[in-house]
Structure formats: C-alpha cells, structure tokens
Design a protein around this motif. Structure first.
Motif, PDB file in Angstrom:
ATOM      1  N   GLY A  57      63.126 -55.058 -31.409  1.00 11.84           N
ATOM      2  CA  GLY A  57      62.936 -56.488 -31.195  1.00 11.84           C
ATOM      3  C   GLY A  57      62.382 -56.738 -29.808  1.00 11.84           C
ATOM      4  N   SER A  58      62.872 -57.773 -29.128  1.00 12.12           N
ATOM      5  CA  SER A  58      62.309 -58.203 -27.848  1.00 12.12           C
ATOM      6  C   SER A  58      63.327 -58.099 -26.726  1.00 12.12           C
ATOM      7  N   THR A  59      62.839 -57.687 -25.564  1.00 14.87           N
ATOM      8  CA  THR A  59      63.632 -57.597 -24.345  1.00 14.87           C
ATOM      9  C   THR A  59      62.832 -58.220 -23.216  1.00 14.87           C
ATOM     10  N   THR A  60      63.440 -59.105 -22.458  1.00 13.44           N
ATOM     11  CA  THR A  60      62.764 -59.748 -21.335  1.00 13.44           C
ATOM     12  C   THR A  60      63.304 -59.190 -20.026  1.00 13.44           C
ATOM     13  N   ILE A  61      62.380 -58.798 -19.154  1.00 12.46           N
ATOM     14  CA  ILE A  61      62.762 -58.360 -17.807  1.00 12.46           C
ATOM     15  C   ILE A  61      61.727 -58.919 -16.842  1.00 12.46           C
ATOM     16  N   GLY A  62      62.201 -59.652 -15.852  1.00 11.21           N
ATOM     17  CA  GLY A  62      61.279 -60.295 -14.922  1.00 11.21           C
ATOM     18  C   GLY A  62      60.386 -61.279 -15.652  1.00 11.21           C
ATOM     19  N   THR A  63      59.075 -61.114 -15.520  1.00  7.01           N
ATOM     20  CA  THR A  63      58.139 -62.043 -16.160  1.00  7.01           C
ATOM     21  C   THR A  63      57.563 -61.492 -17.459  1.00  7.01           C
ATOM     22  N   ILE A  64      57.952 -60.273 -17.847  1.00  8.00           N
ATOM     23  CA  ILE A  64      57.347 -59.679 -19.039  1.00  8.00           C
ATOM     24  C   ILE A  64      58.360 -59.564 -20.176  1.00  8.00           C
ATOM     25  N   THR A  65      57.835 -59.457 -21.389  1.00 10.41           N
ATOM     26  CA  THR A  65      58.659 -59.211 -22.569  1.00 10.41           C
ATOM     27  C   THR A  65      58.233 -57.892 -23.188  1.00 10.41           C
ATOM     28  N   ILE A  66      59.206 -57.058 -23.510  1.00  8.48           N
ATOM     29  CA  ILE A  66      58.948 -55.773 -24.151  1.00  8.48           C
ATOM     30  C   ILE A  66      59.402 -55.865 -25.600  1.00  8.48           C
ATOM     31  N   THR A  67      58.513 -55.531 -26.517  1.00 12.43           N
ATOM     32  CA  THR A  67      58.892 -55.482 -27.929  1.00 12.43           C
ATOM     33  C   THR A  67      58.682 -54.060 -28.437  1.00 12.43           C
ATOM     34  N   ARG A  68      59.521 -53.640 -29.386  1.00 11.83           N
ATOM     35  CA  ARG A  68      59.393 -52.292 -29.928  1.00 11.83           C
ATOM     36  C   ARG A  68      59.834 -52.291 -31.384  1.00 11.83           C
ATOM     37  N   ASP A  69      59.344 -51.253 -32.113  1.00 13.26           N
ATOM     38  CA  ASP A  69      59.737 -51.090 -33.507  1.00 13.26           C
ATOM     39  C   ASP A  69      60.666 -49.883 -33.631  1.00 13.26           C
ATOM     40  N   VAL A 113      54.304 -57.633 -23.375  1.00 14.50           N
ATOM     41  CA  VAL A 113      53.745 -58.971 -23.579  1.00 14.50           C
ATOM     42  C   VAL A 113      53.817 -59.723 -22.250  1.00 14.50           C
ATOM     43  N   LEU A 114      52.654 -60.101 -21.735  1.00 14.80           N
ATOM     44  CA  LEU A 114      52.575 -60.760 -20.445  1.00 14.80           C
ATOM     45  C   LEU A 114      52.729 -62.267 -20.612  1.00 14.80           C
ATOM     46  N   PRO A 115      53.234 -62.963 -19.599  1.00 15.89           N
ATOM     47  CA  PRO A 115      53.490 -64.399 -19.734  1.00 15.89           C
ATOM     48  C   PRO A 115      52.240 -65.264 -19.650  1.00 15.89           C
ATOM     49  N   VAL A 116      51.159 -64.698 -19.123  1.00 11.62           N
ATOM     50  CA  VAL A 116      49.892 -65.420 -19.000  1.00 11.62           C
ATOM     51  C   VAL A 116      48.756 -64.467 -19.345  1.00 11.62           C
ATOM     52  N   SER A 117      47.589 -65.017 -19.592  1.00  9.40           N
ATOM     53  CA  SER A 117      46.415 -64.186 -19.806  1.00  9.40           C
ATOM     54  C   SER A 117      46.122 -63.408 -18.528  1.00  9.40           C
ATOM     55  N   ALA A 118      45.816 -62.112 -18.681  1.00 11.89           N
ATOM     56  CA  ALA A 118      45.620 -61.251 -17.520  1.00 11.89           C
ATOM     57  C   ALA A 118      44.215 -60.657 -17.516  1.00 11.89           C
ATOM     58  N   SER A 119      43.721 -60.389 -16.320  1.00 12.52           N
ATOM     59  CA  SER A 119      42.423 -59.735 -16.178  1.00 12.52           C
ATOM     60  C   SER A 119      42.570 -58.278 -15.752  1.00 12.52           C
ATOM     61  N   TYR A 167      39.904 -60.889 -21.376  1.00  9.90           N
ATOM     62  CA  TYR A 167      41.247 -61.106 -20.844  1.00  9.90           C
ATOM     63  C   TYR A 167      42.254 -60.864 -21.969  1.00  9.90           C
ATOM     64  N   PHE A 168      43.480 -60.550 -21.626  1.00 10.21           N
ATOM     65  CA  PHE A 168      44.456 -60.126 -22.630  1.00 10.21           C
ATOM     66  C   PHE A 168      45.861 -60.573 -22.240  1.00 10.21           C
ATOM     67  N   THR A 169      46.760 -60.537 -23.200  1.00  8.77           N
ATOM     68  CA  THR A 169      48.165 -60.873 -22.944  1.00  8.77           C
ATOM     69  C   THR A 169      49.118 -59.765 -23.376  1.00  8.77           C
ATOM     70  N   THR A 170      48.627 -58.753 -24.098  1.00  8.97           N
ATOM     71  CA  THR A 170      49.494 -57.689 -24.594  1.00  8.97           C
ATOM     72  C   THR A 170      48.860 -56.327 -24.376  1.00  8.97           C
ATOM     73  N   VAL A 171      49.663 -55.399 -23.879  1.00  6.63           N
ATOM     74  CA  VAL A 171      49.256 -53.993 -23.747  1.00  6.63           C
ATOM     75  C   VAL A 171      50.238 -53.167 -24.561  1.00  6.63           C
ATOM     76  N   PRO A 191      47.203 -62.100 -13.123  1.00  4.48           N
ATOM     77  CA  PRO A 191      46.896 -63.278 -13.932  1.00  4.48           C
ATOM     78  C   PRO A 191      45.424 -63.646 -13.819  1.00  4.48           C
ATOM     79  N   ALA A 192      44.823 -64.010 -14.944  1.00 10.50           N
ATOM     80  CA  ALA A 192      43.399 -64.326 -14.974  1.00 10.50           C
ATOM     81  C   ALA A 192      43.114 -65.697 -14.386  1.00 10.50           C
ATOM     82  N   ASP A 193      42.010 -65.786 -13.673  1.00 11.68           N
ATOM     83  CA  ASP A 193      41.500 -67.074 -13.180  1.00 11.68           C
ATOM     84  C   ASP A 193      42.537 -67.869 -12.395  1.00 11.68           C
TER      85      ASP A 193
END
Length: 224
Positions: A57-69, A113-119, A167-171, A191-193
């Motif tokens: 599921g999802s785990t939040t740490i700082g500004t990012i969210t980690i999801t896993r299967d 999963v990043l909180p904003v669009s990233a460059s 630009y992207f929001t997920t790696v 963060p982008a722009d």
C-alpha cells in the motif's frame, strides 16, 4: 565515486533506446547537482531510527509517498545499519538509514510518488545481491537507469527533464532475476517551474516495527 567518460557514454547509449531524449541521465551525483536549476528537496530517511517495514500500500515520509505491491521475496524496509540480508558493505550506502528492497522481483514495483511535478530526480544505490540480479528505475514506463550489478558497488542514478512535456510525479523501481537485493538512499527531486515545496508530513505507515525474529534472520535463499 569515480565515473569514466566511457561509462557515461555506454550508459547514455543504453538509456537512449528506451527513454525520451529530453530525459538526461547522470551517474555521478556531483555532476547532477551541478546541472540543476535550483536546490533539490532531499529525503535521506534518517528520521527513521528503528528498522521499519514498508507495508503493501502507501507510506508517507517527509514530502514523498512510497507505494509497493507484493512482488518481493521479503518485506522491504527502512533499514538502519547494520543492514539486513547480508549486504556488502554491512553499513549500507553511507552508514545511515536506507531503503532495503529485500528481493524485489521482476513483477514487483515500488513507486516514489512526489508531491509536485518534478523536473529532476536522483538517488544513491547499492546492489548487494549475491547473484548480481539487476534492478531498474523508470519514469512513465521508460527505464532511466540500472543499479550497478557488481555486489557492493555504490552508484547513483539521476535524471533531468529538459522539456515540460517530460516533467513527472512518479519514479518506479522494479527488480530482475529471481529477486534483487539492493539499497536506495538520499532521494532528491527538483520541483518543476518553481512549484512551491509542500510542508513535510509525519511518517505514516500501516506497518509496525520489525520484531527480533526478523532482526536475527539472514537473507532468504532464492527459489528457482
């Protein structure tokens, strides 16, 4: 870490076959940071001081969210040295808390999963897999870099998008072989722009602290 011109050229050729041309790959952290248009947001996971499972599921740490299967041989974890599953070196990447992928399989996925669009995005790596199984980072289905195969070899994977279309929001991270044992640490993104950086959140996860039983286990054998 020393990076030769030849290795950079080989990496660029390998990535250009799958990733958009507007994504520029870096295998040296200092070069990546020097190419950034601003100061990146860093998550080093050091706020976690006890080995802690990363649940499905999802785990939040700082500004990012980690999801896993469920595609892992063992549960991945925020791993405080000494690192679990017989790593090389046992201190991990820089002697601090890192994400232990714990046997991520070809069908397994862990997303940042990043909180904003990233460059831009970058992360330190260490593959300690006894079979030298690979692991890749990808953006929007395109592989952007492979964690070095040599056991105990420290590495870095960084990328910068040169156009707004990329630009992207997920790696994402995926494994290979029979399951890849590797470490990730010092995640950074730009963060982008000039997007405002959100306030860091508290650590939130559905999993609990690791019990003594897991602390005593050695790495599981791979099954064919």
């Amino acid at each position: 870490m020393k990076t030769t011109l030849a290795s950079l050229i080989v990496t660029a050729i390998a990535v250009s076959a799958s990733a958009p041309a507007a994504l520029v790959l870096y295998t040296d952290r200092a070069a990546w940071e020097a190419a950034l248009a601003g100061a990146p947001v860093l998550e080093d996971f050091n706020s976690i001081t006890t080995d802690t499972l990363i649940p499905v599921g999802s785990t939040t740490i700082g500004t990012i969210t980690i999801t896993r299967d469920t595609g892992f041989q063992s549960d991945p974890l925020f791993d405080v040295p000494t690192i679990e599953y017989n790593p090389d070196p046992p201190s991990g990447i820089d002697g601090t808390t890192a994400i232990n992928l714990a046997g991520i399989s070809p069908s397994g996925v862990l997303d940042f999963v990043l909180p904003v669009s990233a460059s831009a995005f970058g992360i330190d790596t260490n593959n300690f897999d006894i079979d030298n199984d690979p692991a890749w980072l990808s953006i929007d289905g395109f592989d952007i870099g492979q964690i070095p195969l040599l056991r105990g070899q420290l590495g870095f994977i960084g990328v910068i998008a040169t156009t707004a279309d990329d630009y992207f929001t997920t790696v994402s991270v995926r494994g290979g072989g029979l399951g890849t044992y590797a470490l990730l640490d010092n995640l950074a993104y730009l963060p982008a722009d000039g997007s405002p950086i959100p306030e860091p959140g508290s650590f939130v996860a559905l999993g609990g602290l690791l019990g003594a039983g897991l602390m005593q286990r050695s790495r599981r054998r791979k099954s064919a």
